[in-house]
Design a protein around this motif. Structure first.
Motif, mmCIF file in Angstrom:
data_model
loop_
_atom_site.group_PDB
_atom_site.id
_atom_site.type_symbol
_atom_site.label_atom_id
_atom_site.label_comp_id
_atom_site.label_asym_id
_atom_site.label_seq_id
_atom_site.Cartn_x
_atom_site.Cartn_y
_atom_site.Cartn_z
ATOM 1 N N UNK A 1 62.233 -3.205 57.980
ATOM 2 C CA UNK A 1 62.211 -1.715 57.681
ATOM 3 C C UNK A 1 62.657 -0.901 58.483
ATOM 4 N N UNK A 2 62.414 -1.223 59.724
ATOM 5 C CA UNK A 2 62.729 -0.387 60.939
ATOM 6 C C UNK A 2 64.250 -0.245 61.089
ATOM 7 N N UNK A 3 64.935 -1.584 60.973
ATOM 8 C CA UNK A 3 66.471 -1.419 60.944
ATOM 9 C C UNK A 3 67.122 -0.868 59.812
ATOM 10 N N UNK A 4 66.675 -0.857 58.648
ATOM 11 C CA UNK A 4 67.002 -0.088 57.475
ATOM 12 C C UNK A 4 66.817 1.410 57.810
ATOM 13 N N UNK A 5 65.677 2.000 58.273
ATOM 14 C CA UNK A 5 65.453 3.229 58.501
ATOM 15 C C UNK A 5 66.327 3.678 59.449
ATOM 16 N N UNK A 6 66.524 3.131 60.481
ATOM 17 C CA UNK A 6 67.486 3.375 61.602
ATOM 18 C C UNK A 6 69.045 3.869 61.057
ATOM 19 N N UNK A 7 69.362 2.675 60.288
ATOM 20 C CA UNK A 7 70.668 2.972 59.814
ATOM 21 C C UNK A 7 70.841 4.213 59.101
ATOM 22 N N UNK A 8 69.747 4.782 58.484
ATOM 23 C CA UNK A 8 69.722 5.971 57.779
ATOM 24 C C UNK A 8 69.258 7.181 58.553
ATOM 25 N N UNK A 9 69.229 6.928 59.981
ATOM 26 C CA UNK A 9 68.875 7.720 61.077
ATOM 27 C C UNK A 9 67.385 8.484 60.938
ATOM 28 N N UNK A 10 66.654 7.732 60.570
ATOM 29 C CA UNK A 10 65.012 8.276 60.359
ATOM 30 C C UNK A 10 64.422 8.266 61.576
ATOM 31 N N UNK A 11 63.951 9.075 62.344
ATOM 32 C CA UNK A 11 63.200 9.043 63.509
ATOM 33 C C UNK A 11 61.526 8.600 62.961
ATOM 34 N N UNK A 12 61.163 7.769 63.889
ATOM 35 C CA UNK A 12 59.845 6.977 63.480
ATOM 36 C C UNK A 12 58.894 7.466 64.569
ATOM 37 N N UNK A 13 57.752 7.988 63.960
ATOM 38 C CA UNK A 13 56.475 8.295 64.802
ATOM 39 C C UNK A 13 55.446 7.312 64.551
ATOM 40 N N UNK A 14 55.051 6.546 65.841
ATOM 41 C CA UNK A 14 54.511 5.098 65.253
ATOM 42 C C UNK A 14 53.099 4.970 66.110
ATOM 43 N N UNK A 15 52.258 4.240 65.601
ATOM 44 C CA UNK A 15 50.998 3.787 66.448
ATOM 45 C C UNK A 15 51.575 2.635 67.184
ATOM 46 N N UNK A 16 50.309 2.578 68.221
ATOM 47 C CA UNK A 16 50.598 1.228 69.420
ATOM 48 C C UNK A 16 51.143 -0.041 68.716
#
Length: 428
Positions: A280-295
């Motif tokens: 899902x991280x790869x797919x979100x990256x392809x849509x240029x979605x910035x991620x705010x993540x926990x550790x």
């Protein structure tokens, strides 16, 4: 004319129009709505021209691409507005329904009858289609409406309302022209001035960012139905169909990120995080979605996606409370359904939250314990919408618990009164 005088005039006109609206038959209201739908379609070019001015204003104001998308009117969205009006016309009249009926021992017959609320003020931002949606629902339910959109959409809103009013007058000789009014000024002082007029205004419904809604609720002297914000969640359970979860998460976030039912936080069960997050991280990256993540999410994403296509940053506490309305998403790894429920009930906004799982017991626990207006099992949060719920257009999505909750359609725009029918009964 002073601003207070201008707002008082709008409110007085609306109150008088609400009395006239109450006299219209269902057939008369429906014929007006169909005429309005046709007029919007016929006036599409002029609507796009007015909207182009607003788009320019929005660009100069520095609106994000997602917010400009909310503001834009094109042929598809104008057609959707017209379709919404026709759907409202096809719905049953919510006024005059017998909600309860009883006969007392002394023979007095009592009926509880649905009635219009009266004068409804709608305050909203950006999306000019709200003008048509709100006006049509209020009109069908017998309520006069005063619309106050954002300054970035004033040209669009004024022309949509004018088009609908003129169509109503052409369709029906006794059409009350002040049943639909747009506040013609962008001055901020207009809102508290209008919402102080308790003798004319019956209800206010703000739609927009949390700041707008809190400001309206704090200044209003008339009742307010609130929709504070849409901090919506999708929880991917350990027993989820991961392909289904992937599609639901993508739809919930990127189909239209600027709307209130878009996902703002993705919660992933620790048991499947190492499998699911890289995909899902790869797919979100392809849509240029910035991620705010926990550790936990950060460790997995950085090890599995060495060259991410979009920004990955460690989340701070405030992120979990934030409605971004943009291509930004929080991601957290949680230890099971109970931890997901606790996170949602603490950080969420009681709007729309979903679980993806094949485990029925966990799904039922989630549906029962998440305290939100709408909860889903194996479906996107994007369905929280009056049209998707079969209500036609919607007036808004309430996160309140008193009165309406969730998508608000025709029934939510009615009140009721008791009618007593006797034959001389007196109380002893």
């Amino acid at each position: 004319m002073l601003l207070t005088e201008q707002m008082t005039q709008l409110a007085k006109q609306a109150k008088a129009a609400s009395r006239e609206l109450a006299k219209l038959t269902t057939a008369e209201k429906n014929s007006c709505l169909i005429g309005m739908a046709e007029a919007l379609e016929e006036n599409a070019d002029a609507l796009k021209e007015a909207n182009a001015l607003d788009m320019e204003i929005g660009g100069n104001m520095g609106l994000s691409s997602a917010m400009l998308d909310r503001l834009k009117l094109d042929d598809k969205r104008i057609a959707a507005m017209a379709t919404g009006l026709r759907e409202v016309a096809a719905l049953p009249n919510p006024v005059g329904r017998i909600l309860d009926e009883r006969t007392r021992p002394n023979g007095l017959r009592l009926q509880k009858i649905s009635t219009p609320i009266g004068v409804v003020v709608i305050i909203y931002e950006s999306r000019p289609n709200v003008t048509a949606d709100a006006a049509s629902l209020c009109f069908k339910s017998g309520n006069a409406t005063i619309l106050r959109g954002g300054k970035e959409a004033l040209n669009s809103n004024l022309l949509i309302a004018k088009t609908m009013i003129e169509a109503g007058k052409r369709t029906l000789a006794q059409f009350p022209e002040h049943a639909i009014q747009v506040v013609p000024t962008t001055e901020r002082e207009a809102v508290p001035a209008l919402l102080s007029l308790t003798q004319y205004v019956d209800l206010c419904m703000p739609r927009g960012g949390e700041g707008l809604i809190r400001a309206v609720a704090e200044c209003s002297k008339v009742p307010v139905i609130k929709h504070y914000k849409g901090v919506c969640h999708v929880f991917v359970d350990a027993d989820a169909d991961l392909k289904m979860a992937e599609e639901i998460a993508m739809n919930a976030k990127v189909q239209r990120p600027a709307v209130c039912n878009a996902m703002e936080t993705l919660l992933v069960d620790a048991k499947i995080a190492r499998t699911f997050l890289p995909v899902i991280g790869q797919r979100l990256g392809e849509k240029h979605v910035q991620l705010r993540v926990d550790a936990g999410a950060e460790a997995i994403l950085r090890s599995e996606i060495p060259n991410p296509k979009s920004e990955i940053k460690r989340a701070v506490e405030q992120n979990w409370f934030t409605e971004y309305n943009d291509y930004i998403l929080n991601v957290r790894v949680v230890d099971g359904v109970k931890a997901a429920i606790d996170h949602i009930n603490y950080y969420g906004s009681a709007h729309s939250d979903a679980i993806v799982t094949r485990n029925e017991a966990r799904a039922k626990q989630f549906l029962a314990e998440v305290d939100s207006a709408t909860v889903y099992w194996n479906a996107s949060t994007r369905f929280t919408d009056g049209g998707e719920f079969g209500m036609g257009a919607e007036i808004g999505i309430s996160t309140d618990k008193i009165g309406a909750r969730g998508p608000m359609g025709l029934e939510e725009l009615t009140s009721y009164k008791w009618m007593g029918i006797g034959n001389g009964q007196i109380r002893s």
